[in-house]
Design an enzyme around this catalytic site. Sequence first.
Site, PDB file in Angstrom:
ATOM      1  N   GLU A   1       0.827  -1.155  -0.044  1.00 33.45           N
ATOM      2  CA  GLU A   1      -0.045   0.006  -0.036  1.00 33.45           C
ATOM      3  C   GLU A   1       0.926   1.128   0.262  1.00 33.45           C
ATOM      4  O   GLU A   1       0.438   2.258   0.400  1.00 33.45           O
ATOM      5  CB  GLU A   1      -0.939  -0.124   1.060  1.00 33.45           C
ATOM      6  CG  GLU A   1      -0.493  -0.170   2.619  1.00 33.45           C
ATOM      7  CD  GLU A   1      -1.239  -0.181   3.508  1.00 33.45           C
ATOM      8  OE1 GLU A   1      -2.068   0.966   3.818  1.00 33.45           O
ATOM      9  OE2 GLU A   1      -1.362  -1.064   4.463  1.00 33.45           O
TER      10      GLU A   1
ATOM     11  N   CYS B   1      -3.331  -3.623   4.388  1.00 32.21           N
ATOM     12  CA  CYS B   1      -2.597  -4.640   5.146  1.00 32.21           C
ATOM     13  C   CYS B   1      -2.879  -5.884   4.640  1.00 32.21           C
ATOM     14  O   CYS B   1      -2.245  -6.893   4.986  1.00 32.21           O
ATOM     15  CB  CYS B   1      -2.440  -4.417   6.397  1.00 32.21           C
ATOM     16  SG  CYS B   1      -1.738  -2.697   7.130  1.00 32.21           S
TER      17      CYS B   1
ATOM     18  N   HIS C   1      -1.860 -10.067  12.013  1.00 31.42           N
ATOM     19  CA  HIS C   1      -1.386  -8.864  11.481  1.00 31.42           C
ATOM     20  C   HIS C   1      -1.210  -7.750  12.682  1.00 31.42           C
ATOM     21  O   HIS C   1      -1.905  -7.968  13.579  1.00 31.42           O
ATOM     22  CB  HIS C   1      -2.612  -8.287  10.726  1.00 31.42           C
ATOM     23  CG  HIS C   1      -2.300  -6.535  10.282  1.00 31.42           C
ATOM     24  ND1 HIS C   1      -1.086  -6.415   9.813  1.00 31.42           N
ATOM     25  CD2 HIS C   1      -3.069  -5.675  10.575  1.00 31.42           C
ATOM     26  CE1 HIS C   1      -1.083  -4.987   9.753  1.00 31.42           C
ATOM     27  NE2 HIS C   1      -2.242  -4.568  10.054  1.00 31.42           N
TER      28      HIS C   1
HETATM   29  N1  COA Z   1       1.619   3.340  30.602  1.00 33.44           N
HETATM   30  C1  COA Z   1       1.141   2.121  30.127  1.00 33.44           C
HETATM   31  N2  COA Z   1       0.111   1.836  29.089  1.00 33.44           N
HETATM   32  C2  COA Z   1      -0.302   3.283  29.094  1.00 33.44           C
HETATM   33  C3  COA Z   1       0.005   4.507  29.271  1.00 33.44           C
HETATM   34  C4  COA Z   1       1.235   4.427  30.349  1.00 33.44           C
HETATM   35  N3  COA Z   1       1.667   5.661  30.935  1.00 33.44           N
HETATM   36  N4  COA Z   1      -0.676   5.349  28.661  1.00 33.44           N
HETATM   37  C5  COA Z   1      -1.496   4.948  28.083  1.00 33.44           C
HETATM   38  N5  COA Z   1      -1.451   3.683  28.243  1.00 33.44           N
HETATM   39  C6  COA Z   1      -2.068   2.591  27.384  1.00 33.44           C
HETATM   40  C7  COA Z   1      -3.531   2.793  27.298  1.00 33.44           C
HETATM   41  O1  COA Z   1      -4.227   2.560  28.228  1.00 33.44           O
HETATM   42  C8  COA Z   1      -3.928   2.283  25.930  1.00 33.44           C
HETATM   43  O2  COA Z   1      -3.843   0.505  26.327  1.00 33.44           O
HETATM   44  P1  COA Z   1      -5.291  -0.208  25.863  1.00 33.44           P
HETATM   45  O3  COA Z   1      -5.294  -0.036  24.190  1.00 33.44           O
HETATM   46  O4  COA Z   1      -5.062  -1.423  26.495  1.00 33.44           O
HETATM   47  O5  COA Z   1      -6.510   0.598  26.619  1.00 33.44           O
HETATM   48  C9  COA Z   1      -2.571   2.270  25.046  1.00 33.44           C
HETATM   49  O6  COA Z   1      -1.698   2.594  25.875  1.00 33.44           O
HETATM   50  C10 COA Z   1      -2.837   3.311  24.024  1.00 33.44           C
HETATM   51  O7  COA Z   1      -3.345   4.377  24.404  1.00 33.44           O
HETATM   52  P2  COA Z   1      -4.328   5.152  23.712  1.00 33.44           P
HETATM   53  O8  COA Z   1      -4.763   6.603  24.734  1.00 33.44           O
HETATM   54  O9  COA Z   1      -5.485   4.555  23.208  1.00 33.44           O
HETATM   55  O10 COA Z   1      -3.345   5.825  22.595  1.00 33.44           O
HETATM   56  P3  COA Z   1      -3.805   6.787  21.230  1.00 33.44           P
HETATM   57  O11 COA Z   1      -5.292   7.312  21.254  1.00 33.44           O
HETATM   58  O12 COA Z   1      -2.672   7.778  21.204  1.00 33.44           O
HETATM   59  O13 COA Z   1      -3.725   5.737  20.029  1.00 33.44           O
HETATM   60  C11 COA Z   1      -2.706   4.082  18.471  1.00 33.44           C
HETATM   61  C12 COA Z   1      -2.339   5.525  19.474  1.00 33.44           C
HETATM   62  C13 COA Z   1      -1.150   4.021  18.033  1.00 33.44           C
HETATM   63  C14 COA Z   1      -3.258   2.927  19.255  1.00 33.44           C
HETATM   64  C15 COA Z   1      -3.834   4.941  17.334  1.00 33.44           C
HETATM   65  O14 COA Z   1      -3.190   6.097  17.075  1.00 33.44           O
HETATM   66  C16 COA Z   1      -3.884   3.738  16.313  1.00 33.44           C
HETATM   67  O15 COA Z   1      -4.476   2.671  16.597  1.00 33.44           O
HETATM   68  N6  COA Z   1      -3.155   4.089  15.319  1.00 33.44           N
HETATM   69  C17 COA Z   1      -2.846   3.091  14.280  1.00 33.44           C
HETATM   70  C18 COA Z   1      -4.274   2.797  13.467  1.00 33.44           C
HETATM   71  C19 COA Z   1      -3.718   1.564  12.752  1.00 33.44           C
HETATM   72  O16 COA Z   1      -2.853   1.211  12.723  1.00 33.44           O
HETATM   73  N7  COA Z   1      -4.905   1.044  12.164  1.00 33.44           N
HETATM   74  C20 COA Z   1      -4.789  -0.068  11.320  1.00 33.44           C
HETATM   75  C21 COA Z   1      -5.181  -1.078  12.053  1.00 33.44           C
HETATM   76  S1  COA Z   1      -4.690  -2.937  11.093  1.00 33.44           S
END
Ligand code: COA
Length: 418
Positions: free
Chosen positions: A61, A93, A215
């Site tokens: 992609e 993907c 994945h």
């Molecule tokens: N210590 C430990 N864990 C922590 C933390 C800390 N200080 N702060 C946050 N976390 C955890 C959260 O609880 C969460 O865990 P959970 O998912 O088990 O609930 C995780 O870290 C992510 O936090 P979140 O607030 O959801 O992160 P975000 O809103 O910044 O999202 C991504 C980050 C990367 C997950 C998101 O941008 C994403 O999914 N992007 C890519 C999408 C993708 O790849 N799509 C294709 C799918 S195939």
Amino acid sequence: MEDLAIARGIDPNKFIIGIGQSQQAVPPNHQDIVTLGAQAALPLLPSIDNNRLKMVIVGTESGVDASKSSALYIHKLLNLSPWVRCVEVKEACYGATAALMMARDYILAHPGTQVLVIAADIARYGVGTPGEVTQGAGAVAMLVSENPRVLQINDDSVVKSAEIQDFWRPVYQSTALARGKFSTEQYINMFCDVWQRYSAENACNFNDFEAICFHLPYTKMGLKALRAGFEENSGMSPTSDTRERLLARYQDSTKYSRRIGNIYTGSLYLGLISLLDCDYFRNSCDSSATACDSSESVGDSPAVACDLSSAAHTNEPPTCPSPLLPGQKIGLFSYGSGAVAEFFSATLVPGWRDALFSNQHIKALNNRTQLSVLQYEAMFNSAAPYSPQDFASSQNHRSGVRFVLDSITSQERRYLSI
Ligand code: COA
């Protein structure tokens, strides 16, 4: 990832524990999906018979042209027979899985032939975006034939498609757009849907699998889906032994992704390689070295394979799985946003361990150069632009590299073998 988190004012534990990423591959601007894909296929060249090779399919992609297939550039760099079909497949993907299934069907219809499948991608979300922590770059090459040396792909897959807007990349930009949480939900729902149908159609359950690979846009993602599958399983529930085994194998399958990041369509297959390489190292080191090393290091082999530090991050039991054996079945879950999801299985064949390139993989990972955040940002921003401007790639970081994108002149790409 720790340096990146600090630079972004984020608790490093969010990246390392919450999302499950420790390192990220950053490609120099002379690397693109063509050079990465060709480099991945190099170790397979001795096994490719130019009289039998009939197709080269690239799943990606991160295409370098909206019209011309990257398979043609790779085909030339590898000096393959002209009497083949070269095409590129796109569905986020999922592309490489579509390519693999086409290859399997072609081989069934034309026994004795070979198909080269390459999954290559560079995951770019942008500096300072929420997805930045999940970026990565890499390629996986697979040679499909009637007599596989590692895995036999079984004819049991279940695939589901649904038009949803969870992740996409308009053709005029190099970075992806994502609805992160929505995408995560869709991934989990699609896994539960295809798994339930797969287990009903094939009269099987989790207990029938030695391992399941997912994945991995980031290493926490597959774990969320696996746990949801355990809970939702409407057929026979997994035994506690099965849960423990699948969770331990899952940790093995995430070791490389944790150090590389998302490689989009190759990431399921990177997970598979990680699973197999972990088993290889664990069972080729002496008995003292095979003990579960809980050190943080994910560096030199063979400790990398025995290291369960990522299991510690997820509070999973620190179990060292038993050696993988021929005849054992591995489940594979492929998900491409947009979205297509497929669950299928593959069975290990006798002698599979002899066909791996485990030492080469570890060497490649450990030979990388660590960048500061500023160096990473400069490298990220120096990528060949999506514009008609001429481009000359960097002369740095070329050692150990076999293929480079040297320049783009008058909108034509020039690749070199070095
Ligand atoms: N210590 C430990 N864990 C922590 C933390 C800390 N200080 N702060 C946050 N976390 C955890 C959260 O609880 C969460 O865990 P959970 O998912 O088990 O609930 C995780 O870290 C992510 O936090 P979140 O607030 O959801 O992160 P975000 O809103 O910044 O999202 C991504 C980050 C990367 C997950 C998101 O941008 C994403 O999914 N992007 C890519 C999408 C993708 O790849 N799509 C294709 C799918 S195939």
